[in-house]
Design an enzyme around this catalytic site. Sequence first.
Site, PDB file in Angstrom:
ATOM      1  N   HIS A   1     -12.810 -27.196 -39.922  1.00 54.87           N
ATOM      2  CA  HIS A   1     -13.290 -28.489 -40.421  1.00 54.87           C
ATOM      3  C   HIS A   1     -14.784 -28.707 -40.181  1.00 54.87           C
ATOM      4  O   HIS A   1     -15.357 -29.690 -40.656  1.00 54.87           O
ATOM      5  CB  HIS A   1     -12.472 -29.607 -39.773  1.00 54.87           C
ATOM      6  CG  HIS A   1     -12.416 -30.852 -40.581  1.00 54.87           C
ATOM      7  ND1 HIS A   1     -12.845 -32.074 -40.112  1.00 54.87           N
ATOM      8  CD2 HIS A   1     -11.987 -31.074 -41.858  1.00 54.87           C
ATOM      9  CE1 HIS A   1     -12.674 -32.987 -41.036  1.00 54.87           C
ATOM     10  NE2 HIS A   1     -12.156 -32.422 -42.112  1.00 54.87           N
TER      11      HIS A   1
ATOM     12  N   LYS B   1     -18.701 -28.735 -40.484  1.00 54.02           N
ATOM     13  CA  LYS B   1     -19.599 -28.795 -41.646  1.00 54.02           C
ATOM     14  C   LYS B   1     -21.029 -28.649 -41.142  1.00 54.02           C
ATOM     15  O   LYS B   1     -21.616 -29.603 -40.626  1.00 54.02           O
ATOM     16  CB  LYS B   1     -19.383 -30.114 -42.405  1.00 54.02           C
ATOM     17  CG  LYS B   1     -17.967 -30.194 -42.997  1.00 54.02           C
ATOM     18  CD  LYS B   1     -17.622 -31.581 -43.466  1.00 54.02           C
ATOM     19  CE  LYS B   1     -16.212 -31.590 -44.053  1.00 54.02           C
ATOM     20  NZ  LYS B   1     -15.169 -31.347 -43.029  1.00 54.02           N
TER      21      LYS B   1
ATOM     22  N   HIS C   1     -16.331 -41.103 -46.007  1.00 54.03           N
ATOM     23  CA  HIS C   1     -15.867 -39.795 -45.552  1.00 54.03           C
ATOM     24  C   HIS C   1     -16.582 -39.413 -44.263  1.00 54.03           C
ATOM     25  O   HIS C   1     -16.284 -38.414 -43.634  1.00 54.03           O
ATOM     26  CB  HIS C   1     -16.105 -38.729 -46.631  1.00 54.03           C
ATOM     27  CG  HIS C   1     -15.374 -37.451 -46.379  1.00 54.03           C
ATOM     28  ND1 HIS C   1     -16.000 -36.311 -45.923  1.00 54.03           N
ATOM     29  CD2 HIS C   1     -14.065 -37.123 -46.509  1.00 54.03           C
ATOM     30  CE1 HIS C   1     -15.119 -35.335 -45.787  1.00 54.03           C
ATOM     31  NE2 HIS C   1     -13.933 -35.800 -46.137  1.00 54.03           N
TER      32      HIS C   1
ATOM     33  N   LYS D   1     -17.554 -39.641 -40.341  1.00 52.65           N
ATOM     34  CA  LYS D   1     -16.796 -39.886 -39.116  1.00 52.65           C
ATOM     35  C   LYS D   1     -17.796 -40.210 -38.012  1.00 52.65           C
ATOM     36  O   LYS D   1     -18.729 -39.431 -37.775  1.00 52.65           O
ATOM     37  CB  LYS D   1     -15.962 -38.678 -38.696  1.00 52.65           C
ATOM     38  CG  LYS D   1     -14.848 -38.306 -39.666  1.00 52.65           C
ATOM     39  CD  LYS D   1     -15.309 -37.328 -40.676  1.00 52.65           C
ATOM     40  CE  LYS D   1     -14.157 -36.854 -41.556  1.00 52.65           C
ATOM     41  NZ  LYS D   1     -14.604 -36.441 -42.888  1.00 52.65           N
TER      42      LYS D   1
END
Length: 564
Positions: free
Chosen positions: A221, A223, A451, A453
Site C-alpha cells: 500500500h 505510495k 483519499h 490519510k
Amino acid sequence: MIKSSQGWTISDSSESEDEDNASLLKPIKATSDSNSSNVPRKYASPARIKQKQLLQHTLHRDHNSGNATKSHEKIFPGSQTTSKNTHDIPKSDSQSKRRKADSPSRDPVVVWRESLPLNYVLSTVTGLPDQFNYHHPDTPLGSLDIKDILSVKFGDLLETAQFNYCVNAAWFLEQLPAHKRQIPILLVHGERAADYTGLNRDRYPNLKTCKVELPPFGTHHTKMMLLHYKSGLRVIIHTCNLVAKDWHQKTQGIWISPMFSLVGSADSAVKSKFCFKTDLIDYLKSYKRHGVLQKWIDLIEQHDLSSAKVVLIGSVPGRHKDSSLSKWGHLRLQRVLREYVEDVSNWPVIGQFSSVGSLGSDKDKWLCGEWLRSLSSAKVKKFGSIGTLSSNAPLKLIFPTVENVRTSLEGYPAGASIPYNFSVAKKQIWLENFLHNWKSRYLVRTQASPHIKSYTRVDKDFTKAAWFLLTSSNLSKAAWGTLEKKGSQLAIKSYELGVLFLPQRFYNDDTKTFKLTSSPGVKPELVLPYSTPIIPYAESDEPWIWDIPHKTLPDRHGNMWVPS
C-alpha cells in the site's frame, strides 16, 4: 447500465423525484446550446449550494463595496452560470490588473517553495477554479498534479522508482514528459494490483517491474516516488495510486522532499536521531526482493538527506519482536512521540482515512486499546523517581458518509475508492460513535472525495497541533499491526509508509506545537485537510459502505449505486 473497473454497476436514474427529494436536490440546467436529450441530469445538494455561495463570496471580495455585479458572477464548479451576455460586460483596467495580480502561480517550483518548511501540498482537483489549485495568496495550502511533479521544472530526471498499490503503467508513462519516457523506470507493486493493458512492453524495455511478495490479506500500500535527477535525488511520499482517477477529483496529500545533493566528505558521518536516510534505507532493505532495489539503496547512500525534517513511519509485513518490536507500525509512532511530544493531556487524537478494516466486536481490544495508546503517547512524566505513561486521549475519526459520496464531484463512483464492507461494518457498529463528517470548506474540497490519510493530535479549540502524520495507512490492523504473545511481538500484513511532522524538528526555537490558526498577514504553520471544528455524524448520517446499494437518491450525475 455502466460497469466500472471496480466491479460496480452504476445505473442511470430515469425516475422522477418525489416531493421530499425535490426539496433536497436542485437540478442544474444545461447551457442553452446543449442538446438536452444528450445531457445527463445533474444535481446540487444543499451543501453544494452553500459552497457555491462561499465561493462567490471569496471570488468577489469587493461585493460589499458595491463593485460586484450579477452579470459576472462565478458559479461553483460543475454548475452553469446563470448570467447572460457575460462576455459583453467590460472590465475596468483596475479590475484586470487586480485579477492578474491575484491569479494563481502554476509553476510547480513556486508551489513547492510556498509550502516550506513542511513541503506538504494537496493534489489538484479538476473542476475547481484555479484559485483553489496550485498556489494562490488567498489559499493556505498549495496543490500539484502528477505531471507537475514529474515535469522538467523540478530538474533533469534521469530515472525513477515508483512504489504503489494500484498502477496503470500506460497512464503513468503519459504523465512523464515525452522525452523522458525512455529513462529507466522501476514499478514496485503487489502481485495483482498493476495494469499493463495497452502498453507495448517491447517498446519500453526501460520499464522494469518488482512484484512484492505478500502474506495472506496483505497489500503493498506504500505510495512513494524516488526521483534521481542530474542535480540530485528527491523523495516523494503521497496517498495517490498511479491511476487517472486518483489524480482527478479526489483530495490527496503529497510530501515533496528538498533536492538532496551528493554527500560531501564532511557530511558522511552526520546522523541524527530518527535519521531519515537511515530509516529509508532500512525500509527498502525490508523487501524480500530488495536485490532489485540495491541500486536505489546505493544512490541514497551517496546523497545527503539531512535536510529532510520529517520522520518516516513505515509498516512492513511480518512478526516483529525484540529489537525490531518498535521499528514499524503503531509502535514506531509510539516510540517517536514519546521522544518529542510534551504533555498534551486531554487533547483529542483525530484519525482521517478512506478505508476501514475489521477492528473487532469490542472497541477496547485494538482501536481504543493498543492503537490509541500508541497515538496518545507523549514524553514520560516524572514524579520523583517514578515515571508514568500518558493516558489514552479522546478519539475522533473522520470517514465519508453516504451523502459525502453521493454529492461528491465524482458521484457514487468515488465510493469505489472507499472500501468498507457490510460484513465487517455490522460487527463493529460501535465505531459510528467515533465518526465525524468529511468537510473541507476552507480548501473547497468537501466534494473532492478524500483519499488522503492523516492523523494528528490537536487542542480542544483546534488552534494547535502537537504533531501531524500524512500516510498511506488506513484504519486497519493489517496496516498498523496488532500485538501478539502478551505484547512481545507486533504482527503486520501490509507495506505502508508515511511522514510525521513534529514542530520541534522544523523550528529552531522551543516550539512545542504547530499553530493551526492564521492572523493578518500570517498563515497557519500547519493546514489540516479538513474543516475544524469537526462535526459528529448526525442521527441520519450513515458511513459509506461500498457493497450496499443506493437506489433512492441519484448522485450529481443522475446515477444510482448498484453493487454487482
